[in-house]
Scaffold this active site. Sequence first.
Site, PDB file in Angstrom:
ATOM      1  N   SER B 150       0.848  -1.191   0.000  1.00 19.11           N
ATOM      2  CA  SER B 150       0.000   0.000   0.000  1.00 19.11           C
ATOM      3  C   SER B 150       0.892   1.252   0.000  1.00 19.11           C
ATOM      4  O   SER B 150       1.780   1.367  -0.838  1.00 19.11           O
ATOM      5  CB  SER B 150      -0.942  -0.060   1.216  1.00 19.11           C
ATOM      6  OG  SER B 150      -1.911   0.935   1.165  1.00 19.11           O
ATOM      7  N   ASP B 338      -8.912  -6.193  -4.711  1.00 20.98           N
ATOM      8  CA  ASP B 338      -8.505  -4.913  -4.132  1.00 20.98           C
ATOM      9  C   ASP B 338      -9.028  -3.782  -5.018  1.00 20.98           C
ATOM     10  O   ASP B 338      -8.514  -3.544  -6.105  1.00 20.98           O
ATOM     11  CB  ASP B 338      -6.977  -4.864  -4.046  1.00 20.98           C
ATOM     12  CG  ASP B 338      -6.459  -3.595  -3.375  1.00 20.98           C
ATOM     13  OD1 ASP B 338      -7.258  -2.671  -3.103  1.00 20.98           O
ATOM     14  OD2 ASP B 338      -5.238  -3.536  -3.119  1.00 20.98           O
ATOM     15  N   HIS B 371      -8.125  -4.970  -0.306  1.00 17.04           N
ATOM     16  CA  HIS B 371      -6.828  -4.346  -0.029  1.00 17.04           C
ATOM     17  C   HIS B 371      -6.162  -4.953   1.199  1.00 17.04           C
ATOM     18  O   HIS B 371      -4.932  -5.068   1.256  1.00 17.04           O
ATOM     19  CB  HIS B 371      -7.038  -2.843   0.156  1.00 17.04           C
ATOM     20  CG  HIS B 371      -5.760  -2.060   0.223  1.00 17.04           C
ATOM     21  ND1 HIS B 371      -4.854  -2.030  -0.811  1.00 17.04           N
ATOM     22  CD2 HIS B 371      -5.231  -1.289   1.211  1.00 17.04           C
ATOM     23  CE1 HIS B 371      -3.823  -1.258  -0.468  1.00 17.04           C
ATOM     24  NE2 HIS B 371      -4.034  -0.802   0.748  1.00 17.04           N
TER      25      HIS B 371
END
Lengths: 399, 399
Positions: B150, B338, B371
Amino acid sequence: MASTLGLVTPQQMHFGEALPLASGAALADYRLVYETYGTLNEARSNAVLVCHALNAGAHVAGLDANGQPGWWDNLVGPGKPLDTRRFFVIGVNNPGSCFGSTGPMHKNPASGRAWGADFPVVTVEDWVDAQARLVERLGIARLAAVIGGSLGGMQALAWTLRHPARVAHCIAVATAPSLSAQNIAFNEVARRAIVTDPDFHGGHFYEHGVVPRRGLRVARMIGHITYLSDDAMEAKFGRRTANGQRHGASAAASAEAGAGAATMADFAYTTQDIEFQIESYLRHQGDKFSEYFDANTYLLITRALDYFDPAREHGGDLKAAFAPARGKRFLLVSFTTDWRFAPARSREIVKALVDNDAAVSYAEIDAPHGHDAFLLDDARYHGVLRAYFHRIAAEVERV
Amino acid sequence: MASTLGLVTPQQMHFGEALPLASGAALADYRLVYETYGTLNEARSNAVLVCHALNAGAHVAGLDANGQPGWWDNLVGPGKPLDTRRFFVIGVNNPGSCFGSTGPMHKNPASGRAWGADFPVVTVEDWVDAQARLVERLGIARLAAVIGGSLGGMQALAWTLRHPARVAHCIAVATAPSLSAQNIAFNEVARRAIVTDPDFHGGHFYEHGVVPRRGLRVARMIGHITYLSDDAMEAKFGRRTANGQRHGASAAASAEAGAGAATMADFAYTTQDIEFQIESYLRHQGDKFSEYFDANTYLLITRALDYFDPAREHGGDLKAAFAPARGKRFLLVSFTTDWRFAPARSREIVKALVDNDAAVSYAEIDAPHGHDAFLLDDARYHGVLRAYFHRIAAEVERV
């Protein structure tokens, strides 16, 4: 297309008999604001009821006293897909809303103060029952059609389940048989933003002369993100910075920034001020909304969305839930980029209807605008509606 | 898998030389908290830097003084994919964060009060520069690898652009070359919720003995919606009601409600209390987060995300931006569900790297968790990382 209906005057009707609600409570006494367009034919067979979604009311078409067009004016009017030269169209504001019908900002006869958060929790089915009474009072035994988009689509579907004998066609656009966990989650965050705003005062902010603006703004910003498709937002705003406006740059420089050719030096490096155009857009939408929308109405309407789930009483079996729809005729419309009420959700409804031998037309429109598409003037979408209403009109006029 | 590293003690390093920032400001004097796991080899060639995302710090693996495992403990440790018997692993908390390194809750030497909202705006590149100084002080001329997921993945990528000679491999998981308009929009709503909380006090809430909890709660609830996939949320919560707990129903009745077989009578008909389990989950996550996370840090970190955009200085040309990465070796990993940082965004990076003749491995993992998957222990995902680190270890040990 400019409105061709001209000035429209809202009407209202008072109901003295209590409306029993799904919650077990009742609305003892209430008023509905409504508008009509076109003329009811002699057989009283050409009436079409239009159901509204979250941020709308009875003003569907034409211009109000402020010159504002109705929320579905691109669809409803003389020569438009829902042609008011052939149909008698009714727009009605639901109880609990903030556009004229009895709502949380009005006086609770039991307490003498505004209802506030004590306004009874209403459901899609309650609204449909209230609408059915209005339709009855207007002397209409059977609607030619009921139509709605999003939450309005849920009402259109609920008509065929609660009052199947009183409606011939159902047109449900960009809707779902129930909210998903993610849909409920977005509603809940919005509600928490409103309820935890210190200006909410447990829903009795009217007496304090304030409005929970901060909460309403955040709620509306969240809503707007879910109304637009990711792609539409990317196309409309992308990563374009707001600094063209902010620093009074030349038009050429702004255009360059718009093309993404700007550098890191274009940023102001601020966490609280606007850097990107998408931020400016969302803040503007939030500000506007907080000026006119009622916080208690927001809570009530999002809850009505959460609760809607006709399959619930049937062990999750949507086919069983739609058994009363047998013999009705349906048009379902969805939009490919709508991630709030995705086409797959409309297809669930189509399947349940087909399994009940209902006559179902279904159009999946390839449109870039996300959920918002149901309010926009897309040629293929309006073409489908025009053709469907043409068919209904022919039926009505043949009798 | 239980932590096998045992108790880990955080360390800190003070930096007296000013850190110039992208904004033009500088951090005059700062402290970084870091942890290390494993042993630096004689050649000082087996160091791996782990970069953290929004809600994490230097405590990557092992147990802290409270017995809490690190945020990537399932990945880092003896015998784990990033094997601390072979690698010397460094976790470091970024400046501006709230987990020990200099941040907005610490004293601004210029004013004598807490920095609050006056803490300098930091970028991914600023963090990488701060990390590079730490790595240098630890006597490491070149990292075997830098890894992050991320926002951490953005830092890993930025290392190859700002300090290409000082890193051999880059492993970037569930990341993007820049935020989309929708990503920025979610960040902005969260920031507005925090900033408009009356307890924010323009960022100087520390002096008032309060915390903008309402805003932090809403921010975290929004975040959680975007971390989970729609499907994962549906599978985990669906439309299950909370009333099993609320009314103390029997286990059998709860199970039935869980199966969706409940009726409308199960609802309490409330707009402010919990009706659905997803609401309970989100509120719990929001409450927890608001107990420990700093509001100013939330603003700073989401802004760092917004700003990251290596292509920006190159007219939007990502290939040009990644020119310094020529000769580096990369592993990119994305997760099919995601929607925050979708696989398509990782593929943009892969293409830019391949166009620069970098050696790129790319794994698109079919995982249901959205995610959040980058933090979870998925066999295929960890298998890919294990194999890649095995290859790096073999290189390091061969020399």
